[in-house]
Design an enzyme around this catalytic site. Structure first.
Site, mmCIF file in Angstrom:
data_model
loop_
_atom_site.group_PDB
_atom_site.id
_atom_site.type_symbol
_atom_site.label_atom_id
_atom_site.label_comp_id
_atom_site.label_asym_id
_atom_site.label_seq_id
_atom_site.Cartn_x
_atom_site.Cartn_y
_atom_site.Cartn_z
ATOM 1 N N ARG A 1 0.842 -1.201 0.000
ATOM 2 C CA ARG A 1 0.000 0.000 0.000
ATOM 3 C C ARG A 1 0.877 1.251 0.000
ATOM 4 O O ARG A 1 0.550 2.239 -0.661
ATOM 5 C CB ARG A 1 -0.939 -0.002 1.211
ATOM 6 N N CYS B 1 -1.064 5.790 9.273
ATOM 7 C CA CYS B 1 -1.434 4.497 8.700
ATOM 8 C C CYS B 1 -2.578 4.743 7.731
ATOM 9 O O CYS B 1 -2.584 5.735 7.016
ATOM 10 C CB CYS B 1 -1.811 3.509 9.805
#
Length: 275
Positions: A172, A230
């Site tokens: 990601r 995050c």
């Protein structure tokens, strides 16, 4: 005070003269609600706390898990029996992300005696109960600001002036895949540091020296400040907790990638390098 506690230490303290308030925060991203598992069996005396409804505000421009209103959060904690001067132990199903979110919120709002059960419920060797406790009302009143917090501009600046860690999976970060948010990639200048590498196969944190060596290798020893983000501020709290175990203070960008990537004016970097 150590920010984590072992299952044996928790059992001993729970049987002692000053037992901690226990909070059960079982939660999975995109998974089933944790309440049924809690009702099927929890550590005796533990009160269930709903991450999505009680440890986060409504999703929107501030991200998928923006911080809750402090007064509403305080009311939830008081109903759970949390008091200013009483110890608190938080646990989840074992991943540690949800428990770390509760730990961070309590610490950020001024509670000084909060620990996460290392390894979560999976580490517990004592009995479980199905009785739903009704604790006496606590007296905890949140005073935000006890831990450092970043907004989007602050995260962008820290990525250049210090060390901003991206706690998501490496794919990601690189932008190879993005299963949730508008676009893949990372904040320019951020360094990839997946949360999964802070724990062993049993879900427990690596020893403090190992964590310190990991973060030193990422540049924490050379950075004047360290920050973490995050996807939505949940696993990032777990990384802040890992840094605390290693003795390294760090700020949390609570809006994280879900807030950053929703703003099309924000730059996006792709690939394995910070850029």
């Amino acid at each position: 005070m150590k920010p984590i506690i072992t299952a044996s230490e928790c059992a001993s303290e729970s049987a002692g003269p000053r037992p901690p308030v226990l909070l059960d925060v079982r939660w999975q991203l995109g998974g089933p609600h944790g309440r049924p598992d809690y009702e099927a069996g929890h550590i005796p005396g533990a009160v269930f706390v709903d991450l999505d409804a009680e440890l986060a505000g409504p999703a929107g421009s501030g991200g998928r898990h923006p911080l809750p209103d402090p007064e509403e959060f305080g009311a939830v904690m008081r109903r759970a029996g949390v008091s200013r001067d009483a110890p608190v132990v938080v646990y989840d199903g074992g991943q540690g992300w949800a428990a770390a979110r509760a730990w961070w919120l309590l610490r950020w709002t001024g509670h000084e005696d909060v620990r996460v059960l290392d390894g979560g419920l999976a580490a517990w060797r004592g009995d479980l109960e199905t009785e739903i406790p009704t604790p006496a009302e606590g007296d905890f009143r949140p005073v935000p600001g006890a831990l450092p917090l970043l907004d989007a501009d602050g995260a962008a600046a820290l990525a250049r002036s210090g060390l901003l860690l991206d706690a998501r999976a490496a794919e990601r970060y690189r932008g190879d895949v993005e299963p949730i948010d508008r676009v893949g990639g990372h904040i320019p200048g951020a360094v990839s540091a997946p949360t999964s590498e802070n724990t062993g196969g049993d879900g427990r944190f690596l020893p403090a020296p190992s964590l310190a060596a990991r973060f030193k290798g990422l540049g924490a020893d050379r950075a004047p400040e360290v920050g973490v983000y995050c996807g939505s501020g949940v696993s990032g709290a777990h990384e802040v907790l890992a840094l605390a175990v290693a003795g390294i203070p760090a700020a949390l960008y609570a809006g994280s990638w879900s807030e950053w990537s929703a703003d099309e004016s924000r730059p996006v970097a792709k690939g394995p390098d910070p850029q």
